[in-house]
Design a protein around this motif. Structure first.
Motif, PDB file in Angstrom:
ATOM      1  N   VAL A   5      30.928  27.221   6.960  1.00 45.42           N
ATOM      2  CA  VAL A   5      30.429  25.930   6.478  1.00 45.42           C
ATOM      3  C   VAL A   5      30.551  24.902   7.604  1.00 45.42           C
ATOM      4  O   VAL A   5      31.606  24.743   8.204  1.00 45.42           O
ATOM      5  N   ILE A   6      29.470  24.223   7.867  1.00 45.80           N
ATOM      6  CA  ILE A   6      29.381  23.297   9.002  1.00 45.80           C
ATOM      7  C   ILE A   6      29.294  21.857   8.509  1.00 45.80           C
ATOM      8  O   ILE A   6      28.602  21.576   7.521  1.00 45.80           O
ATOM      9  N   ILE A   7      29.985  20.991   9.202  1.00 42.13           N
ATOM     10  CA  ILE A   7      29.909  19.555   8.927  1.00 42.13           C
ATOM     11  C   ILE A   7      29.599  18.842  10.242  1.00 42.13           C
ATOM     12  O   ILE A   7      30.198  19.154  11.273  1.00 42.13           O
ATOM     13  N   TYR A   8      28.662  17.918  10.176  1.00 44.39           N
ATOM     14  CA  TYR A   8      28.311  17.096  11.337  1.00 44.39           C
ATOM     15  C   TYR A   8      28.693  15.646  11.077  1.00 44.39           C
ATOM     16  O   TYR A   8      28.526  15.131   9.957  1.00 44.39           O
ATOM     17  N   ALA A   9      29.137  14.982  12.118  1.00 49.95           N
ATOM     18  CA  ALA A   9      29.277  13.530  12.042  1.00 49.95           C
ATOM     19  C   ALA A   9      27.880  12.920  11.992  1.00 49.95           C
ATOM     20  O   ALA A   9      26.900  13.526  12.454  1.00 49.95           O
ATOM     21  N   ASP A  10      27.795  11.724  11.420  1.00 45.89           N
ATOM     22  CA  ASP A  10      26.479  11.090  11.276  1.00 45.89           C
ATOM     23  C   ASP A  10      25.766  10.959  12.620  1.00 45.89           C
ATOM     24  O   ASP A  10      24.539  11.141  12.697  1.00 45.89           O
ATOM     25  N   HIS A  11      26.513  10.665  13.675  1.00 48.64           N
ATOM     26  CA  HIS A  11      25.876  10.443  14.973  1.00 48.64           C
ATOM     27  C   HIS A  11      25.311  11.727  15.576  1.00 48.64           C
ATOM     28  O   HIS A  11      24.510  11.683  16.518  1.00 48.64           O
ATOM     29  N   ALA A  12      25.733  12.888  15.025  1.00 45.29           N
ATOM     30  CA  ALA A  12      25.284  14.167  15.562  1.00 45.29           C
ATOM     31  C   ALA A  12      24.167  14.808  14.736  1.00 45.29           C
ATOM     32  O   ALA A  12      23.473  15.706  15.228  1.00 45.29           O
ATOM     33  N   LYS A  13      24.002  14.355  13.518  1.00 43.73           N
ATOM     34  CA  LYS A  13      23.024  14.985  12.622  1.00 43.73           C
ATOM     35  C   LYS A  13      21.616  14.891  13.183  1.00 43.73           C
ATOM     36  O   LYS A  13      21.188  13.833  13.641  1.00 43.73           O
ATOM     37  N   GLY A  14      20.929  16.018  13.171  1.00 43.85           N
ATOM     38  CA  GLY A  14      19.551  16.056  13.632  1.00 43.85           C
ATOM     39  C   GLY A  14      19.391  16.203  15.130  1.00 43.85           C
ATOM     40  O   GLY A  14      18.286  16.423  15.610  1.00 43.85           O
ATOM     41  N   ARG A  15      20.479  16.060  15.874  1.00 39.62           N
ATOM     42  CA  ARG A  15      20.401  16.181  17.335  1.00 39.62           C
ATOM     43  C   ARG A  15      21.280  17.298  17.880  1.00 39.62           C
ATOM     44  O   ARG A  15      20.919  17.943  18.866  1.00 39.62           O
ATOM     45  N   PHE A  16      22.431  17.505  17.262  1.00 41.94           N
ATOM     46  CA  PHE A  16      23.382  18.494  17.764  1.00 41.94           C
ATOM     47  C   PHE A  16      23.448  19.682  16.799  1.00 41.94           C
ATOM     48  O   PHE A  16      23.294  19.513  15.584  1.00 41.94           O
ATOM     49  N   THR A  17      23.737  20.860  17.359  1.00 43.79           N
ATOM     50  CA  THR A  17      23.900  22.058  16.552  1.00 43.79           C
ATOM     51  C   THR A  17      25.150  22.790  17.001  1.00 43.79           C
ATOM     52  O   THR A  17      25.273  23.137  18.180  1.00 43.79           O
ATOM     53  N   ILE A  18      26.051  23.035  16.061  1.00 43.60           N
ATOM     54  CA  ILE A  18      27.258  23.815  16.348  1.00 43.60           C
ATOM     55  C   ILE A  18      27.010  25.248  15.889  1.00 43.60           C
ATOM     56  O   ILE A  18      26.377  25.480  14.849  1.00 43.60           O
ATOM     57  N   SER A  19      27.508  26.194  16.662  1.00 43.55           N
ATOM     58  CA  SER A  19      27.332  27.598  16.287  1.00 43.55           C
ATOM     59  C   SER A  19      28.438  28.431  16.915  1.00 43.55           C
ATOM     60  O   SER A  19      29.174  27.959  17.788  1.00 43.55           O
TER      61      SER A  19
END
Length: 125
Positions: A55-69
């Motif tokens: 399960v992945i969570i992004y900070a608002d500033h990263a959403k749509g631009r960063f991808t964790i994998s």
């Protein structure tokens, strides 16, 4: 647990970078992994995290631009960063915390027990 980041550097605004983090030592699977950054003059802030269930969570500033994998072994953590902005300039850290039960995951940077040495990302305008 030892963590080592790579892949940082300098890029122009709008560009992309991919950070990698290799985990060594204890490689058991019940671990939460995350990317944390510290911008100049600011406190550390979480960028993105993944728990043992994927399960992945992004900070608002990263959403749509960063991808964790992660790779299939879950011993390498990646952060693909696209559409970089000058305000993304920071030291980026890979961090980890064991999950001892339930669905616990870090909710603040101080919850992480293990840290890499950090890697610099500089975005110029």
């Amino acid at each position: 647990v030892q963590l080592k980041e790579s892949g940082g550097g300098s890029v122009q605004a709008g560009g992309s970078l991919t950070l990698s983090c290799v985990r060594s030592g204890d490689t058991a699977s019940n671990i939460c992994m995350g990317w944390i950054r510290q911008r100049p003059g600011k406190e550390r802030e979480e960028v993105a995290s993944v728990d043992p269930d994927g399960v992945i969570i992004y900070a608002d500033h990263a959403k749509g631009r960063f991808t964790i994998s992660q790779d299939s072994t879950k011993n390498i953590l990646y952060l693909q960063m696209n559409m970089l902005k000058p305000e993304d300039t920071a030291m980026y850290y890979c961090a980890a915390a064991w999950r001892y039960g339930g669905t616990w995951r870090p909710t603040k940077t101080s919850d992480y027990n293990y840290w890499g040495q950090g890697i610099q990302v500089t975005v110029s305008s």
